[in-house]
Design an enzyme around this catalytic site. Structure first.
Site, short mmCIF file in Angstrom:
data_model
loop_
_atom_site.label_atom_id
_atom_site.label_comp_id
_atom_site.label_asym_id
_atom_site.label_seq_id
_atom_site.Cartn_x
_atom_site.Cartn_y
_atom_site.Cartn_z
N LYS A 107 0.81 -1.18 0.17
CA LYS A 107 -0.13 0.06 0.02
C LYS A 107 0.79 1.21 0.04
O LYS A 107 0.46 2.27 -0.34
CB LYS A 107 -1.06 0.08 1.23
CG LYS A 107 -1.99 -1.21 1.00
CD LYS A 107 -3.01 -0.86 2.11
CE LYS A 107 -4.22 -1.98 1.91
NZ LYS A 107 -4.01 -3.21 2.14
C1 LIG Z 1 -4.48 -4.41 1.72
C2 LIG Z 1 -3.72 -5.64 1.48
C3 LIG Z 1 -4.22 -6.82 0.70
C4 LIG Z 1 -5.48 -6.55 -0.09
O1 LIG Z 1 -5.31 -5.73 -1.33
P1 LIG Z 1 -6.59 -5.28 -2.14
O2 LIG Z 1 -5.89 -4.28 -2.96
O3 LIG Z 1 -7.32 -4.61 -1.05
O4 LIG Z 1 -7.16 -6.37 -2.69
C5 LIG Z 1 -3.35 -7.78 0.64
N1 LIG Z 1 -2.19 -7.81 1.22
C6 LIG Z 1 -1.85 -6.98 2.22
C7 LIG Z 1 -0.76 -7.36 2.96
C8 LIG Z 1 -2.71 -5.73 2.47
O5 LIG Z 1 -2.32 -4.77 3.12
#
Ligand SMILES: *Cc1c(COP(=O)(O)O)cnc(C)c1O
Length: 441
Positions: A107
Site C-alpha cells: 500500500k
Molecule cells: C490491503 C492488503 C491486501 C489486499 O489488497 P486489495 O487491493 O485490497 O485487494 C493484501 N495484502 C496486504 C498485506 C494488504 O495490506
C-alpha cells in the site's frame, strides 16, 4: 483523461477533481472515460526502458494536463523509490515482492503516489485539505507515512480498538505532526461508517475540504499498475516472448483491478487469479454468478478480511461491461483457509527457505492451484507478496514462528513494538463524539 461515475457516464470530471472528491457525487466509484492503449512498440522496446520511463508512460494518459510533466516525473520518482524485486521461489514460480517500502506493505505505493498528487493540488487550490481514512491496519500506516509532514494536508486516521497489530498501531500513532490517530471503540465497519457519515455532514464540509484516502481513490488505484509492467520487462529480459499469470492476494480488489486495467492497456497477461481467505464472496461469485457478501470472518490474513470488495464493480462493470462469461476466461478465483496458509508457510520455509507472509501465502496457494487445475505446471506463475512477513509475525503460532524467523528478526520486531505509542486519541463508537473532536480541536 476524464472520469465518470461507474453508474452514470454523463457527469465528467478531471483527474484532479476525481482525486479531490475521492468518490463520485452519486456515491459510486470513478472510472476513466476510456482505456488508453499503449503502442505495441512500447512493449517491444520495454526491456530498454527504465522503471521510471515505464511508469511515466503508463500513468501520463490518466493524469492529462492537470499536473505538469515535470511534476509528474517527480511524483513517479518519489513513488518508486524502493526496490520491487521478482524472486524465483522454485521451478517456474516467482514472488513479486512489494513490501520493501517504509511500512512494509504494498500500500506504500498507492499511498505515496496519492499523497504527492494531493500535495500538488493543495498548493494549486490554496486550501488546506483534510484527509479522512478508516483502516483495518495496513492502509493507516501507509497513508500516515505517505502524507507525513506534507504541507497543507492533515490526515485523520480512524482505527478499531484492539483489532490491529501493535506494529500497525505504532506506524499510525508514532508520527504526530499532521497525522491524527483516532482509536475508535468499535470495529472496522464502525470506523468506515463514521468516515462515510462525515462526508455527508454539512457542518464538517463547511469547515473543511475533506477527501478520503481509501483504496477507491483513483490516485491510489492507478499507480498499482506499475509493477505488473515491471514484471513483464523482467521476463522479457530472461525469455523471448511471455504471457504472464498473476495471482493476487485480494481483499478490496484494488490491486488486482489495477493489474487487469494494465492488461486492457495491452500488457500480455494470460490469466489473473484472485486469491482470497475464507471471506470468499468473489470465488463464490465466479463459480455461481451470485454476488452475496456475508458478515466478515476474522483470519490471519486480516488485511483481506473484507466481504464486499469496493473495487470489484470496477472489474465487472467497467473492465468487463458486466459480461461474466468473458470475465471468467481471464479471472480465476480461489479461497484458502488459515490452516492451509500456516501449512504452506511452514512447507515453503522447509523446502525452499522462503518466508511467506499470510497474505502472500494465499497468493502462492492460488498460483499453484491454478497450474494444477489446468494440468500444466510448466507455465510461469507470479504471485504478489504484499507484506513483509515480519509485519504479521503476531499472526503466526509461536512454534512456526521460531522455525521461520531468526532470533535477530524476532528481536528487531520486538524492538519496533516497544517504542512509545502516545499520539492517539480514544473516541467512543459514536459519530457525534468524533464530529465534536473534529470541529472543536
Ligand atoms: C490491503 C492488503 C491486501 C489486499 O489488497 P486489495 O487491493 O485490497 O485487494 C493484501 N495484502 C496486504 C498485506 C494488504 O495490506
Amino acid at each position: 483523461m476524464l472520469y465518470h461515475s461507474l453508474n452514470n457516464d454523463t457527469n465528467l470530471v478531471t483527474f484532479e477533481q476525481a482525486v479531490l472528491n475521492g468518490i463520485s457525487s452519486d456515491g459510486h466509484l470513478y472510472v476513466p472515460k476510456y482505456i488508453p492503449k499503449l503502442d505495441p512498440i512500447f512493449f517491444r522496446k520495454i526491456t530498454s526502458f527504465s522503471q521510471f520511463n515505464i511508469a511515466t508512460s503508463v500513468i501520463k494518459p490518466y493524469i492529462g494536463n492537470t499536473i505538469p510533466n515535470d511534476v509528474i516525473y517527480n511524483i513517479v520518482k518519489n513513488t518508486i523509490n524502493f526496490p520491487l524485486p521478482l524472486k524465483n521461489i522454485h521451478d517456474n514460480i516467482y514472488a513479486l515482492e512489494l513490501f520493501h517500502g517504509p511500512t512494509l506493505a504494498f500500500k506504500d505505493i498507492g499511498a505515496k503516489f496519492m499523497a504527492e498528487c494531493l500535495s500538488y493540488f493543495c498548493k494549486k487550490i490554496e486550501n488546506k485539505i483534510t484527509v479522512l481514512v478508516a483502516t483495518s491496519g495496513d492502509t493507516g500506516g501507509a497513508v500516515a507515512r505517505g502524507f507525513y509532514n506534507k504541507i497543507g494536508i492533515e490526515v485523520v486516521i480512524l482505527y478499531p480498538y484492539n483489532r490491529i497489530s501493535p506494529l500497525q498501531e505504532k506506524q499510525i500513532t508514532s508520527l504526530g505532526s499532521n497525522i491524527f490517530a483516532l482509536e475508535i471503540n468499535g470495529n472496522f465497519d464502525d470506523c468506515q461508517n463514521m468516515v462515510k457519515k462525515a462526508f455527508l455532514d454539512n457542518e464538517i464540509k463547511k469547515k473543511y475540504t475533506i477527501t478520503s484516502a481509501n483504496s477507491i481513490n483513483v490516485a491510489r488505484w492507478l499507480p498499482q499498475m506499475f509493477y505488473y509492467f515491471f514484471s513483464y520487462k523482467e521476463f522479457l529480459n530472461k525469455f523471448d516472448t511471455f504471457k504472464l499469470n498473476f495471482s493476487v492476494p485480494s481483499g478490496n480488489f484494488g490491486n488486482i483491478c489495477a493489474g487487469m486495467l494494465a492488461e486492457k492497456m495491452g500488457l500480455p497477461v494470460k490469466v489473473f487469479i484472485a486469491s482470497t481467505n475464507i471471506n470468499d464472496t468473489i470465488p463464490r461469485f465466479i463459480k455461481s454468478g451470485n454476488y452475496s457478501p456475508t458478515s466478515v470472518k476474522k483470519t490471519i490474513s486480516n488485511a483481506m478480511d473484507i466481504s464486499d470488495p469496493s473495487n470489484f464493480p470496477r472489474i465487472l462493470n467497467f473492465l468487463y461491461k458486466k459480461n461474466i462469461n468473458k470475465l471468467k476466461k481471464k479471472l480465476y478465483s480461489y479461497k484458502f483457509t488459515d490452516k492451509e496458509v500456516l501449512n504452506v508457510i511452514g512447507k515453503t520455509w522447509n523446502k525452499y527457505k522462503y518466508v511467506l507472509d499470510p497474505h502472500g501465502a494465499i497468493g502462492y496457494l492460488g498460483i499453484i492451484k491454478y497450474l494444477q487445475n489446468i494440468n500444466n505446471t510448466s507455465y510461469t506463475g507470479i504471485f504478489l507478496e504484499t507484506a513483509h512477513p515480519i509485519k504479521f509475525i503476531d499472526n503466526i503460532p509461536s512454534s512456526l514462528r521460531s522455525t521461520i524467523f531468526s532470533k535477530k528478526e524476532t528481536h528487531k520486531h520486538n524492538m519496533l513494538n516497544l517504542k512509545n505509542i502516545n499520539k492517539k486519541i480514544s473516541i467512543k463508537n459514536n459519530f457525534n463524539e468524533f464530529k465534536d473532536w473534529l470541529l472543536n480541536r
